[in-house]
Design a protein around this motif. Sequence first.
Motif, PDB file in Angstrom:
ATOM      1  N   ARG A  44       0.844  -1.197   0.000  1.00  0.00           N
ATOM      2  CA  ARG A  44       0.000   0.000   0.000  1.00  0.00           C
ATOM      3  C   ARG A  44       0.880   1.248   0.000  1.00  0.00           C
ATOM      4  O   ARG A  44       1.969   1.259   0.561  1.00  0.00           O
ATOM      5  CB  ARG A  44      -0.919   0.013   1.227  1.00  0.00           C
ATOM      6  CG  ARG A  44      -1.924  -1.125   1.275  1.00  0.00           C
ATOM      7  CD  ARG A  44      -2.852  -0.987   2.448  1.00  0.00           C
ATOM      8  NE  ARG A  44      -3.645   0.224   2.377  1.00  0.00           N
ATOM      9  CZ  ARG A  44      -4.494   0.618   3.321  1.00  0.00           C
ATOM     10  NH1 ARG A  44      -4.646  -0.112   4.420  1.00  0.00           N
ATOM     11  NH2 ARG A  44      -5.176   1.729   3.178  1.00  0.00           N
ATOM     12  N   ASP A  85      -9.435  12.262  -2.621  1.00  0.00           N
ATOM     13  CA  ASP A  85      -8.803  10.944  -2.507  1.00  0.00           C
ATOM     14  C   ASP A  85      -7.784  10.923  -1.370  1.00  0.00           C
ATOM     15  O   ASP A  85      -7.655   9.927  -0.651  1.00  0.00           O
ATOM     16  CB  ASP A  85      -8.131  10.559  -3.816  1.00  0.00           C
ATOM     17  CG  ASP A  85      -9.133  10.153  -4.892  1.00  0.00           C
ATOM     18  OD1 ASP A  85     -10.298   9.872  -4.539  1.00  0.00           O
ATOM     19  OD2 ASP A  85      -8.754  10.122  -6.075  1.00  0.00           O
ATOM     20  N   GLY A  89      -8.174   8.657   2.042  1.00  0.00           N
ATOM     21  CA  GLY A  89      -7.155   7.655   2.318  1.00  0.00           C
ATOM     22  C   GLY A  89      -6.285   7.953   3.514  1.00  0.00           C
ATOM     23  O   GLY A  89      -5.335   7.211   3.794  1.00  0.00           O
ATOM     24  N   ASN A  91      -6.988   7.758   6.634  1.00  0.00           N
ATOM     25  CA  ASN A  91      -7.180   6.764   7.703  1.00  0.00           C
ATOM     26  C   ASN A  91      -7.106   7.347   9.106  1.00  0.00           C
ATOM     27  O   ASN A  91      -6.451   6.807   9.997  1.00  0.00           O
ATOM     28  CB  ASN A  91      -6.150   5.624   7.563  1.00  0.00           C
ATOM     29  CG  ASN A  91      -6.329   4.838   6.286  1.00  0.00           C
ATOM     30  OD1 ASN A  91      -7.451   4.565   5.867  1.00  0.00           O
ATOM     31  ND2 ASN A  91      -5.230   4.480   5.645  1.00  0.00           N
TER      32      ASN A  91
END
Length: 241
Positions: A44, A85, A89, A91
């Motif tokens: 990732r 985005d 992302g 988190n």
Amino acid sequence: MNEAGLERLLEQARTSHEAEVRFIRALLNSRVYAHVPLSDDHPRLRLIMFQHPDGFMAIPFFTSLKKAQFANRGAVRIVSTTGRDLLEGSNGAILMLNPNDGGMVLYPEEVSTLLETGFWSRVQREDYSEGPQRYIWPPSDVPTWFIDVLRKVCGTLDMVVSGHLAEMAYTEHATVRSLLIVLQVPRDQGERAARALTLHLQQSGKLEKLNRSLDITIFDPNAEPPNWLESEGFQFYPVLN
């Protein structure tokens, strides 16, 4: 929106909440830049973080390639994506926009609310160590629903040790007094806690019913509490038996 237009909005956002809302919403659909390791075999994509001067870790990102390159110094790679985005992302991480140019911090509670509802709260900072003397009293005529909201929100913020409420004014015999919320929270988490509480209160849509101005201040659990807090403040969180 192109880089020049986005940065013009950012400059306007420094002095206007309405402009700040326009900037934040434009940011979602604009191209932004972030740093990743030069070499990384992780499956990732992992973003570089740095320690903010206030002590917490944050992901830096930038409104232009030039700003990202200036902060790069050749030690990292630069990736480009949309603001939406990147925020989706992140988190739950704290993000810092344009850290070398006095940009803005985006906290996880604000990011998730923005993505889910488009709401962005109004926050105004003031240095309590400067300015005229302030007078403090125990809180009065505070509705039960407001105390319930404060307790509920503080219960969701792990960094809050305790919450207190008082009244504040600039003159000793003032008849109009603001409510002062005092949060006991580690210093490096203080602004996050205050902004999260502000966000929930404004988003609740009930502040107009309260019809009183609100101020929020903090004190560190390792520091001595204000002298007036024990005698004048009402502790609403945690609930004392």
